[in-house]
Design an enzyme around this catalytic site. Structure first.
Site, PDB file in Angstrom:
ATOM      1  N   ASP A 164       0.830  -1.210   0.000  1.00  0.00           N
ATOM      2  CA  ASP A 164       0.000   0.000   0.000  1.00  0.00           C
ATOM      3  C   ASP A 164       0.868   1.265   0.000  1.00  0.00           C
ATOM      4  O   ASP A 164       2.099   1.200   0.022  1.00  0.00           O
ATOM      5  CB  ASP A 164      -0.925  -0.056   1.225  1.00  0.00           C
ATOM      6  CG  ASP A 164      -2.287   0.566   0.971  1.00  0.00           C
ATOM      7  OD1 ASP A 164      -2.410   1.366   0.029  1.00  0.00           O
ATOM      8  OD2 ASP A 164      -3.231   0.264   1.734  1.00  0.00           O
ATOM      9  N   GLY A 199      -3.421   4.542  -8.329  1.00  0.00           N
ATOM     10  CA  GLY A 199      -3.426   5.188  -9.642  1.00  0.00           C
ATOM     11  C   GLY A 199      -2.874   6.595  -9.646  1.00  0.00           C
ATOM     12  O   GLY A 199      -2.820   7.249 -10.690  1.00  0.00           O
ATOM     13  N   ASP A 219     -10.152   3.519  -3.253  1.00  0.00           N
ATOM     14  CA  ASP A 219     -10.878   2.342  -2.778  1.00  0.00           C
ATOM     15  C   ASP A 219     -12.284   2.236  -3.355  1.00  0.00           C
ATOM     16  O   ASP A 219     -12.982   3.229  -3.539  1.00  0.00           O
ATOM     17  CB  ASP A 219     -10.976   2.379  -1.248  1.00  0.00           C
ATOM     18  CG  ASP A 219      -9.625   2.108  -0.608  1.00  0.00           C
ATOM     19  OD1 ASP A 219      -8.623   2.010  -1.346  1.00  0.00           O
ATOM     20  OD2 ASP A 219      -9.587   2.002   0.627  1.00  0.00           O
TER      21      ASP A 219
HETATM   22  C1  GLA Z   1      -5.985   1.403   1.638  1.00  0.00           C
HETATM   23  C2  GLA Z   1      -6.158   0.388   0.523  1.00  0.00           C
HETATM   24  C3  GLA Z   1      -7.293  -0.543   0.873  1.00  0.00           C
HETATM   25  C4  GLA Z   1      -7.016  -1.234   2.187  1.00  0.00           C
HETATM   26  C5  GLA Z   1      -6.746  -0.220   3.276  1.00  0.00           C
HETATM   27  C6  GLA Z   1      -6.242  -0.857   4.555  1.00  0.00           C
HETATM   28  O1  GLA Z   1      -7.083   2.248   1.727  1.00  0.00           O
HETATM   29  O2  GLA Z   1      -6.398   1.024  -0.703  1.00  0.00           O
HETATM   30  O3  GLA Z   1      -7.500  -1.484  -0.161  1.00  0.00           O
HETATM   31  O4  GLA Z   1      -5.899  -2.076   2.026  1.00  0.00           O
HETATM   32  O5  GLA Z   1      -5.778   0.731   2.878  1.00  0.00           O
HETATM   33  O6  GLA Z   1      -5.959   0.070   5.560  1.00  0.00           O
END
Ligand code: GLA
Length: 419
Positions: A164, A199, A219
Site C-alpha cells: 500500500d 493510480g 478504494d
Molecule cells: C488502503 C487500501 C485498501 C485497504 C486499506 C487498509 O485504503 O487502498 O484497499 O488495504 O488501505 O488500511
C-alpha cells in the site's frame, strides 16, 4: 629503482585482473539491485479473497483459516480462486532486530502456521504491507525494512504481497515499489507483487516491470453509482471505478494487470447489480478478489462468484482487456477478444429499469486497434452463449434483441461457426 618499479607494475596488473574477475562474477550473479520481478506468477488475473471489504481491522487467524475453509467448501477453489489475502491490521511490533511480528493476540499461532494451514487446503496466502512508515490503519509499514520484511514473508510461506501507499511522504512511487520488487526477488520465494498506489502516479506506466497488478483507483465502496467523500479521501462505487478504467487497457496483459480493486459482490447491492459488477470485472480482465463474508454467503452470491463461464472470460489466455464498443445513454455494449477467435460481449445497463437493447450484427464490424483483432459480424456467423442463463442463445445471423435489467447485464460468448 627499476626493479622496484617492475614489482609495482606487477602488483598493479594483478589487482586489475582480480578486479576484472570480480566484475565478471558480479555480472553473472543476479543481485538485488538489478533484480527483475519474478516473472510468470500471474499469467491470468489473480483470483482469491481479501479480508478488508468485510472485516476491515477485525481480523484474526480464525477469520483467515475459516476463509480458506469456505473457499474450498463453497466451490470457489474449484472455480479457480487461489489466494487467501490478509489485509491491514495483522501486524504486531517489530522485534529488537527490526523483524516484524504478527499481533500475538490476533495471530497467536504465528503466521507460518496460518500459511501452512492455507497451503494444506491447496490455497495460497497473501499478506499486506505499506511502502511508508505506517500502513493506512497505522500499523508498522515496511519503509527501511523492505529486505527484512520480504525475507520474513518468504520464511512464513507467503505467496502474495499487497503493498500500500500510506505515509509515504516524498517517496517516489516507482522507486519505492522497485525496492520491494527487488527485496522480494532476493527473498528467493515466488511472491506476487500487488501494487496498491491508487493510480495516483500512473502505475500502469511503470508497474508492468515491477509488479503483477496495480490498483488503478482509490478504494471501492459497496454501491452501484456513488462516490463517498471521507474528507481526506474518496471511495467509489462500481460505475465510478468502471469509468476510471478508460484508456488503461493498452497497459495490461499476462503477468501485468490493471486492478480496479477487490469486489463488493455479495455485500448488499443486490443480485442483478452484483452480476453486472462481476461481469464487468471479467470484461476488464481484472483480478477477481472477492471481498464478501464467505461464511455468510447466500446461494445467489455463491452462484455469481463461481460462474465458470464468466470466470473463463476473465481468465482467457490472451489476457486482452475488454472495451466499450458503443454507448447509448445508460446502455453500454462491451467486447473482449478471446483466444481462438472467440469474443465476449457484455450489454450493460447502468440505469434503473429494464431496457430493450437491439444490436444488428449485419451492420457491425467490431475491430480492436490495440490487439489487432476484428470480428466481421456482417460476413461471419457466430454462435451465441448466454453466460448467465448458461444456455445457447442463437447466432449472430439474426439481429439481437434483448431485455437488460437495470442496473444489470446480459453477457455472451461468441464462437465463430465452422462453415
Ligand atoms: C488502503 C487500501 C485498501 C485497504 C486499506 C487498509 O485504503 O487502498 O484497499 O488495504 O488501505 O488500511
Amino acid at each position: 629503482m627499476q626493479a622496484q618499479t617492475g614489482i609495482r607494475r606487477r602488483r598493479v596488473s594483478s589487482d586489475r585482473v582480480i578486479g576484472l574477475l570480480v566484475v565478471v562474477a558480479l555480472a553473472a550473479v543476479p543481485r538485488p539491485g538489478i533484480a527483475q520481478k519474478t516473472n510468470g506468477l500471474a499469467l491470468t488475473p489473480p483470483m482469491g479473497w481479501n479480508s478488508w471489504n468485510t472485516f476491515g481491522c477485525n481480523i484474526n487467524e480464525k477469520v483467515i483459516r475459516e476463509a480458506a475453509d469456505y473457499m474450498v467448501s463453497s466451490g470457489m477453489k474449484d472455480a479457480g480462486y487461489r489466494y487467501v489475502n490478509i489485509d491491514d491490521c495483522w501486524h504486531g511490533e517489530r522485534d529488537a532486530r527490526g523483524f516484524i511480528r504478527p499481533d500475538p493476540d490476533r495471530f497467536p499461532s504465528g503466521m507460518k502456521a496460518v500459511a501452512d494451514y492455507v497451503h494444506s487446503k491447496g490455497l495460497k496466502l497473501g499478506i499486506y504491507s505499506d511502502a511508508g512508515a505506517k500502513t493506512c490503519a497505522g500499523r508498522p509499514g515496511s519503509r527501511g525494512h523492505e529486505y527484512q520484511d520480504a525475507l520474513t514473508y518468504a520464511d512464513w510461506g507467503v505467496d502474495y504481497l499487497k503493498y500500500d501507499w500510506c505515509s509515504t511522504g516524498e517517496l517516489k512511487a516507482a522507486e519505492a515499489y522497485t525496492t520491494m520488487r527487488d527485496a522480494l526477488a532476493a527473498s528467493g520465494r515466488d511472491i506476487v507483487l500487488s501494487i496498491c498506489e491508487w493510480g495516483t502516479d500512473k502505475p500502469w506506466e511503470w508497474g508492468p516491470a515491477i509488479g503483477h497488478l496495480w490498483r488503478t483507483t482509490g478504494d471501492i465502496t459497496n454501491c452501484w453509482d456513488c462516490v463517498v467523500d471521507h474528507g481526506t479521501w474518496k471511495s467509489s462505487g462500481i460505475l465510478a471505478i468502471l469509468d476510471k478504467q478508460d484508456g488503461l487497457r493498452v497497459h495490461a496483459g499476462p503477468d501485468h494487470w490493471n486492478d480496479p480493486d477487490m469486489m463488493e459482490v455479495g455485500n448488499g447491492m443486490g443480485e442483478e447489480a452484483d452480476k453486472a459488477h462481476f461481469s464487468m470485472w471479467a470484461m476488464l480482465a481484472a483480478p477477481l478478489i472477492a471481498g464478501n463474508d464467505l461464511g455468510k454467503m447466500d446461494a445467489d452470491t455463491r452462484t455469481i462468484l463461481t460462474n465458470r463461464e464468466v470466470i473463463a472470460v476473465d481468465q482467457d489466455s490472451l489476457g486482452i482487456q475488454g472495451y466499450p464498443f458503443e454507448k447509448r445513454g445508460d446502455i453500454e455494449i462491451w467486447f473482449k477478444p478471446l483466444a481462438g477467435g472467440e469474443w465476449a460481449m457484455a450489454v450493460l445497463n447502468r440505469g434503473t429499469g429494464t431496457r430493450r437493447v437491439e444490436f444488428d450484427w449485419a451492420r457491425e464490424w467490431v475491430s480492436d486497434d490495440h490487439s489487432h483483432r476484428a470480428a466481421d459480424f456482417g460476413n461471419k456467423k457466430y454462435r451465441m452463449r448466454d453466460l448467465w442463463r448458461h444456455e445457447d442463445a442463437g447466432t449472430t445471423a439474426e439481429p439481437l434483441s434483448v431485455d437488460v435489467p437495470g442496473p444489470g447485464v446480459v453477457m455472451y460468448r461468441l464462437t465463430p461457426q465452422q462453415r
